[in-house]
Enzyme design. Structure first.
Site, PDB file in Angstrom:
ATOM      1  N   ALA A 178       8.188  -0.136   6.837  1.00 27.05           N
ATOM      2  CA  ALA A 178       8.948   1.113   6.720  1.00 27.05           C
ATOM      3  C   ALA A 178       8.522   1.820   5.442  1.00 27.05           C
ATOM      4  O   ALA A 178       8.319   1.182   4.406  1.00 27.05           O
ATOM      5  CB  ALA A 178      10.445   0.817   6.684  1.00 27.05           C
ATOM      6  N   LYS A 179       8.387   3.142   5.514  1.00 27.20           N
ATOM      7  CA  LYS A 179       7.879   3.885   4.351  1.00 27.20           C
ATOM      8  C   LYS A 179       8.799   3.754   3.141  1.00 27.20           C
ATOM      9  O   LYS A 179       8.357   3.880   1.999  1.00 27.20           O
ATOM     10  CB  LYS A 179       7.678   5.354   4.713  1.00 27.20           C
ATOM     11  CG  LYS A 179       8.958   6.123   5.005  1.00 27.20           C
ATOM     12  CD  LYS A 179       8.648   7.583   5.304  1.00 27.20           C
ATOM     13  CE  LYS A 179       9.934   8.384   5.544  1.00 27.20           C
ATOM     14  NZ  LYS A 179       9.648   9.813   5.815  1.00 27.20           N
ATOM     15  N   GLU A 208      -6.746   9.851   7.403  1.00 29.76           N
ATOM     16  CA  GLU A 208      -7.159  11.074   6.729  1.00 29.76           C
ATOM     17  C   GLU A 208      -6.464  12.268   7.375  1.00 29.76           C
ATOM     18  O   GLU A 208      -5.921  12.168   8.477  1.00 29.76           O
ATOM     19  CB  GLU A 208      -8.682  11.235   6.816  1.00 29.76           C
ATOM     20  CG  GLU A 208      -9.446  10.119   6.110  1.00 29.76           C
ATOM     21  CD  GLU A 208     -10.943  10.284   6.228  1.00 29.76           C
ATOM     22  OE1 GLU A 208     -11.368  11.266   6.887  1.00 29.76           O
ATOM     23  OE2 GLU A 208     -11.683   9.450   5.680  1.00 29.76           O
ATOM     24  N   GLU A 244       5.000  -0.612  16.864  1.00 23.12           N
ATOM     25  CA  GLU A 244       3.944  -1.454  16.304  1.00 23.12           C
ATOM     26  C   GLU A 244       4.229  -2.923  16.571  1.00 23.12           C
ATOM     27  O   GLU A 244       3.327  -3.684  16.942  1.00 23.12           O
ATOM     28  CB  GLU A 244       3.836  -1.211  14.790  1.00 23.12           C
ATOM     29  CG  GLU A 244       3.387   0.199  14.430  1.00 23.12           C
ATOM     30  CD  GLU A 244       3.474   0.476  12.944  1.00 23.12           C
ATOM     31  OE1 GLU A 244       3.037   1.553  12.536  1.00 23.12           O
ATOM     32  OE2 GLU A 244       3.987  -0.389  12.193  1.00 23.12           O
TER      33      GLU A 244
END
Length: 307
Positions: A178-179, A208, A244
């Protein structure tokens, strides 16, 4: 009076004989030790010559001398290196891509570089680095430094294939997280894994601008040997991390290797079990028990064994 003179004579005789005996024993010791040391030096010279010849025969034409009798040799044609000792047949061999950093350190006195040391960092827990010593020989150090840089920067075809072909990159780990956990744990872990030379699919250093997030994650999941799942309260509340995780579990069902490597970050077994019985049954590293460096080392050992 005669008895006293006899005693004095006897003492002098003992002293003379004692000194002579010491000299005789010392001479005998030197007569044995010097030939023996010369024999050992000659034997070491022959072994060093033999290993150097073998390295050249195997295509390892660029050889750097390290501390003691250690060496670091490069075979440019197949982009590999060997690190070992010139007096022993044991060595570590790997792709040049296993060398993930190198630097030149020195002390400077009166504008002169002294105690020159090259440190080459190798992605192997048992053989983490190699040191090349040049002492006060600045000229030799500069020449060898140029050679070392050329090895990593010249665009020969095979090294490009091994080290620079991003389309064929295979990852040791895909990191699912998790970010919200990036600053507290994920980024320090990634930095430590990078330092150990582990190849990672991690969004901050892989994606990118303009890349398709879904397509690149799918590619990373397919090309990674393992999925590191950083389980936290933040992770459990995300839908994207569930996608994921499902992909990794599907792979694990058809793969005999341990695909999923869980890390519990500020979470307990009961909470993990409510989220996934599959993950709760797996052996996990816990941030409450291990430091970032300890966890990275454990993961790196797994990556090296799989390569």
């Amino acid at each position: 009076m005669i008895a006293y003179e006899n005693i004095e004579f006897f003492i002098c005789l003992v002293n003379v004989l004692g000194n002579n005996m010491y000299n005789i024993l010392f001479f005998i010791f030197l007569s044995i030790a010097i030939p023996f040391l010369l024999f050992l030096a000659w034997k070491q010279h022959l072994k060093t010559k033999e290993i150097r010849s073998y390295l050249l025969k195997e295509g390892y034409n660029i050889i750097f001398n390290g501390e003691g009798n250690s060496y670091l040799a490069f075979n440019i044609s197949n982009a590999t290196f060997r690190a070992g000792n010139l007096t022993s047949n044991d060595y570590f061999q790997a792709s040049i891509s296993y060398i993930h950093d190198y630097r030149w350190e020195w002390k400077e006195v009166e504008a002169k570089k002294i105690n020159n040391i090259f440190i080459i960092y190798i992605s192997n827990i048992d053989f983490p680095s190699q040191k090349l010593f040049y002492r006060n020989n600045k000229s030799l150090a500069e020449i060898d430094w140029a050679k070392l840089q050329a090895i990593f920067h010249q665009p020969y075809e095979i090294q490009n294939d091994v080290m620079q072909d991003n389309n064929n990159t295979h990852y040791d780990f895909f990191i699912s997280h998790a970010k919200e956990d990036k600053d507290t744990f994920v980024r320090p872990l990634v930095d430590e894994l990078n330092r150990l030379g582990v190849i990672i699919w991690y969004d901050e250093q892989t994606l990118e601008v303009g890349d398709s997030l879904r397509r690149n994650i799918d590619l990373g999941l397919r090309k990674a040997n393992y999925g590191i799942v950083i389980l936290s309260h933040n992770f459990l509340n995300k839908k994207w991390t569930q996608y994921e995780l499902d992909s990794l579990i599907n792979r694990a069902v058809y793969d005999d290797n341990k695909i999923i490597l869980p890390i519990w970050h500020n979470i307990n077994a009961q909470e993990v079990s409510k989220y996934s019985h599959y993950l709760a049954d797996k052996m996990a590293l816990q941030t409450s028990l291990y430091s970032v460096k300890e966890i990275a080392r454990e993961l790196a050992e797994i990556a090296y064994r799989r390569r």
